[in-house]
Design an enzyme around this catalytic site. Sequence first.
Site, PDB file in Angstrom:
ATOM      1  N   LYS A  75     119.541  18.134  25.775  1.00  0.00           N
ATOM      2  CA  LYS A  75     118.784  18.796  24.727  1.00  0.00           C
ATOM      3  C   LYS A  75     117.640  19.665  25.237  1.00  0.00           C
ATOM      4  CE  LYS A  75     119.854  18.012  21.032  1.00  0.00           C
ATOM      5  NZ  LYS A  75     120.932  18.546  20.182  1.00  0.00           N
ATOM      6  N   ASP A  92     117.077  12.259  15.892  1.00  0.00           N
ATOM      7  CA  ASP A  92     117.482  10.880  16.111  1.00  0.00           C
ATOM      8  C   ASP A  92     117.071  10.420  17.493  1.00  0.00           C
ATOM      9  OD1 ASP A  92     118.590   9.642  13.905  1.00  0.00           O
ATOM     10  OD2 ASP A  92     120.543  10.586  14.170  1.00  0.00           O
TER      11      ASP A  92
END
Length: 373
Positions: free
Chosen positions: A76, A108
């Site tokens: 990410k 999340d």
Amino acid sequence: MSENASSPRTLPWFAQPSARTWRCEPAPADVWGFHAALPGYSPTPLTELKPLAEELGVGRVFVKDESCRLGLPAFKALGASWAVHRVLAERGSSGREPGPVTLVTATDGNHGRAVARTARLLGQHAHVFVPQGVHPQAVAAIVAEQAKVTEVEGPYDEAVRLAAQAATGPDAVLVQDTAWPGYEQIPGWIVEGYTTLCAEIDEQLAYEGATQGPDLVSIPVGVGSLAQAVVTHYRGRASGRAPALLSVEPETAACVLESLTVGEPVSVTTGDTTMAGLNCGTPSSIAWPYLHSGLDAAVAIPDGDSTRAAAHLATLGVASGPCGAAALAGLRAVLTGEGADERRTALGLGPSSVVVLLSTEGPAANPHSTTDH
């Protein structure tokens, strides 16, 4: 060609034969160079696993191991760093005051931590919204990046809504990895950041002697941002082999598979899954056109399949969480069982094919691991 899950024995599967001929605009050429200049950058490993090639009846299988990317346990950071770079550059070119801004997001786990890490390194602030069910270790990791964390009594979509509400005023910017009508520029930058992963794969495969690139890439999918990046990379090239691209989702949250089946983006009601980062009910609005035209196939898998795949990868020396291992679990489901020969043909796979599995995160990132949030 499609098959829907009408019984427990029917694989939730969709395939379209025209995807490999579809083309789109390529990603900006300077993204990989930007990442290569970051402190601590190095390409993540591309590991060949010969036992998997023998098991799956293909020539070679490689796993792109994203368990440590720029010091974080998932891919990410590629999207967050590039998007924040673009955000700050745009603010500077518009003549706004150079003071710190607050980067707001919902997550999340891994995306929020990547945004928080980027903010801390650049002297900015971060405010991260997390939905219910996120493991305390994941929350603690975000807090450790000096971010403000707001825990939401609701699912991921509710956390996104509240984050968007909070990102108001001249000194706050929403940095979200899913898009909707009216909010598409920054998610687009995040997708561009992810394409560095594919550029590394091409260079690494060439070093391994697979100079023509992969024949198939298997991609864990939540809202579809990573899959959009992979489609952009391999369908945005003017020449070279166009590999088959397979998306893998949990059976409890197969919004991309359902959307492909009906031919338009739809939302699905999600359930519990150990593949928490893939627990997404609606495809990203900017990802959908790429998924609709550029994915060769989609499959949905139960939690047990990804758990077993993660355990198997561990025995082969690759540390992967349930989301990352979904790439192997999905391909296994496609290439075994009733109808496997037809599915193999639809993907153009043969005994000499080169397959790349995207293991998007490591097991220590979050016991409820995260990929697309």
